[in-house]
Design an enzyme around this catalytic site. Structure first.
Site, PDB file in Angstrom:
ATOM      1  N   SER A  10      77.040  18.886  17.148  1.00 33.42           N
ATOM      2  CA  SER A  10      76.659  20.021  16.996  1.00 33.42           C
ATOM      3  C   SER A  10      75.694  20.291  15.638  1.00 33.42           C
ATOM      4  CB  SER A  10      77.729  21.101  17.118  1.00 33.42           C
ATOM      5  OG  SER A  10      77.003  22.503  16.722  1.00 33.42           O
ATOM      6  N   HIS A  35      73.391  19.005  20.192  1.00 31.79           N
ATOM      7  CA  HIS A  35      73.901  20.133  20.725  1.00 31.79           C
ATOM      8  C   HIS A  35      73.500  21.344  19.757  1.00 31.79           C
ATOM      9  CE1 HIS A  35      76.835  22.672  22.954  1.00 31.79           C
ATOM     10  NE2 HIS A  35      77.089  23.137  21.867  1.00 31.79           N
ATOM     11  N   ASP A  37      73.729  25.390  18.831  1.00 34.13           N
ATOM     12  CA  ASP A  37      74.645  26.393  18.915  1.00 34.13           C
ATOM     13  C   ASP A  37      73.872  27.666  18.642  1.00 34.13           C
ATOM     14  OD1 ASP A  37      77.305  25.367  20.178  1.00 34.13           O
ATOM     15  OD2 ASP A  37      77.512  24.526  18.197  1.00 34.13           O
ATOM     16  N   MET A  39      73.803  31.520  18.269  1.00 34.97           N
ATOM     17  CA  MET A  39      74.725  32.737  18.274  1.00 34.97           C
ATOM     18  C   MET A  39      73.828  33.913  17.709  1.00 34.97           C
ATOM     19  SD  MET A  39      77.736  31.011  15.890  1.00 34.97           S
ATOM     20  CE  MET A  39      78.206  29.382  16.463  1.00 34.97           C
ATOM     21  N   HIS A  68      73.233  25.616  23.766  1.00 37.93           N
ATOM     22  CA  HIS A  68      74.329  26.357  23.972  1.00 37.93           C
ATOM     23  C   HIS A  68      74.188  28.005  23.710  1.00 37.93           C
ATOM     24  CE1 HIS A  68      78.976  27.293  23.181  1.00 37.93           C
ATOM     25  NE2 HIS A  68      78.586  28.249  24.268  1.00 37.93           N
ATOM     26  N   MET A  70      75.093  31.501  22.952  1.00 35.31           N
ATOM     27  CA  MET A  70      76.219  32.367  22.896  1.00 35.31           C
ATOM     28  C   MET A  70      75.566  33.890  22.445  1.00 35.31           C
ATOM     29  SD  MET A  70      79.073  30.072  20.992  1.00 35.31           S
ATOM     30  CE  MET A  70      77.720  28.772  20.041  1.00 35.31           C
ATOM     31  N   MET A 139      85.258  25.993  25.983  1.00 37.07           N
ATOM     32  CA  MET A 139      85.186  26.245  24.758  1.00 37.07           C
ATOM     33  C   MET A 139      86.683  26.285  24.093  1.00 37.07           C
ATOM     34  SD  MET A 139      82.289  26.801  23.442  1.00 37.07           S
ATOM     35  CE  MET A 139      82.792  27.604  21.838  1.00 37.07           C
ATOM     36  N   ASP A 175      83.843  21.623  23.627  1.00 32.15           N
ATOM     37  CA  ASP A 175      83.204  22.170  22.184  1.00 32.15           C
ATOM     38  C   ASP A 175      84.209  23.041  21.612  1.00 32.15           C
ATOM     39  OD1 ASP A 175      81.687  23.124  20.178  1.00 32.15           O
ATOM     40  OD2 ASP A 175      80.246  24.173  21.513  1.00 32.15           O
TER      41      ASP A 175
END
Length: 245
Positions: A10, A35, A37, A39, A68, A70, A139, A175
Site C-alpha cells: 500500500s 495498492h 488507498d 480516502m 481501494h 474508501m 478490512m 488489508d
C-alpha cells in the site's frame, strides 16, 4: 481453488515527497500489485489522494493498480479512477445503497470489480453480488489510517468468505496490519492477496523492501502448506479412483 499469493504494497505508507521513486522501488523489490488507498475524509476519517495522483504515477510501473476507494458517494468517481489507470476498482459495501449497480458500472468501464467489508460488516452483505466480483477485500483494521494493529476477529470472516467464494475465480484480499508475523494465519484462513503498508515500507532502500516483501510471501506460503497438502491428497485420491475405473 488454490491461487498464487499476491503481495500488494500500500503506497499509503510510502514517502509522498518521492512517491514515484517509492513505487519504482517496490516494483523492483518484487511487488505483484500496487495498492492505492483513496480516502475522502467523509466515509473514513482521513484524506489521502485522488484520481489525479493515480494518473501521475501510472507511468512509473506496469504493475496492476489495485485501487481501494474508501469514499462515499462512490459512483460519480468511478469513471475518473478508471481513466486514471486503475486496473482493479474496489468499493465498500457500506458506501452506497446500490452495490450491485456500482459493480456493474465498474465492469462496464472495462475494469475488475472488487468489494470491501469493514470489520463490523458481516459477509452476508456480499452474498448476492458474488457473481459480479473479481475480488473481495476484508478490512482487518477500521479503515482510515495506516499502521494499525491487525484485528484477529477477522480471521473467521476470511475463512467464511473463502467458503462462500468456492470455485469462483475471485481473489480474496486482506488489508490492514498484515505483517510477516500474521501472514501465515491470514493465508491459512484462505486469503490469496495480501496488502501491506508499513510492513513493506520499513527501511530505506529497495533491498529493504525486497526483504520485507519476501518475508511476508514466505510466511504466507507456510500458512498455505496444509491447504496444498490437502489439495495434493485430493489429487492422489482422484488419480487412484481414475485408475480403478
Amino acid at each position: 481453488m488454490s491461487r498464487e499469493i499476491i503481495i500488494a504494497p500500500s503506497i499509503l505508507a510510502a514517502d509522498f515527497s518521492r512517491l514515484g521513486e517509492e513505487i519504482a522501488g517496490i516494483d523492483a523489490a518484487g511487488a505483484d500489485w500496487i495498492h492505492c488507498d483513496v480516502m475522502d475524509g467523509h466515509f473514513v476519517p482521513n484524506i489521502s489522494f485522488g484520481a489525479d495522483v493515480i494518473k501521475a504515477i501510472r507511468p512509473v510501473t506496469s504493475k496492476i493498480f489495485d485501487v481501494h476507494l474508501m469514499i462515499a458517494p462512490v459512483d460519480p468517481y468511478l469513471e475518473a479512477f478508471a481513466k486514471a489507470g486503475a486496473d482493479v476498482i474496489t468499493v465498500h459495501a457500506e458506501a452506497g445503497p446500490h452495490l450491485d449497480r456500482s459493480l456493474q458500472a465498474i465492469r462496464a468501464l472495462g475494469k475488475k470489480a472488487g468489494v470491501s467489508l469493514c470489520p463490523a460488516t458481516p459477509e452476508a452483505a456480499i452474498e448476492y453480488v458474488l457473481d459480479r466480483l473479481d475480488l473481495v477485500l476484508v478490512m482487518t483494521v477500521n479503515p482510515g489510517f495506516g499502521g494499525q494493529s491487525f484485528l484477529e476477529s477477522q480471521i473467521e470472516k476470511i475463512r467464511s468468505i473463502r467458503k462462500m467464494i468456492g470455485d469462483r475465480p475471485i481473489r480474496l484480499e486482506v488489508d490492514g496490519g498484515v505483517t510477516r508475523d500474521n501472514a501465515a494465519a491470514v493465508a491459512a484462513a484462505g486469503a490469496d492477496t495480501l496488502v501491506a503498508g508499513s510492513a513493506v515500507f520499513r527501511g530505506k532502500s529497495t533491498a529493504d523492501y525486497a526483504d520485507n516483501i519476501a518475508a511476508i510471501r514466505a510466511a504466507a506460503a507456510v500458512g498455505r502448506v496444509p491447504e496444498l497438502q490437502h489439495g495434493s491428497a485430493q489429487a492422489m485420491r482422484s488419480s487412484g479412483t481414475a485408475r480403478l475405473r
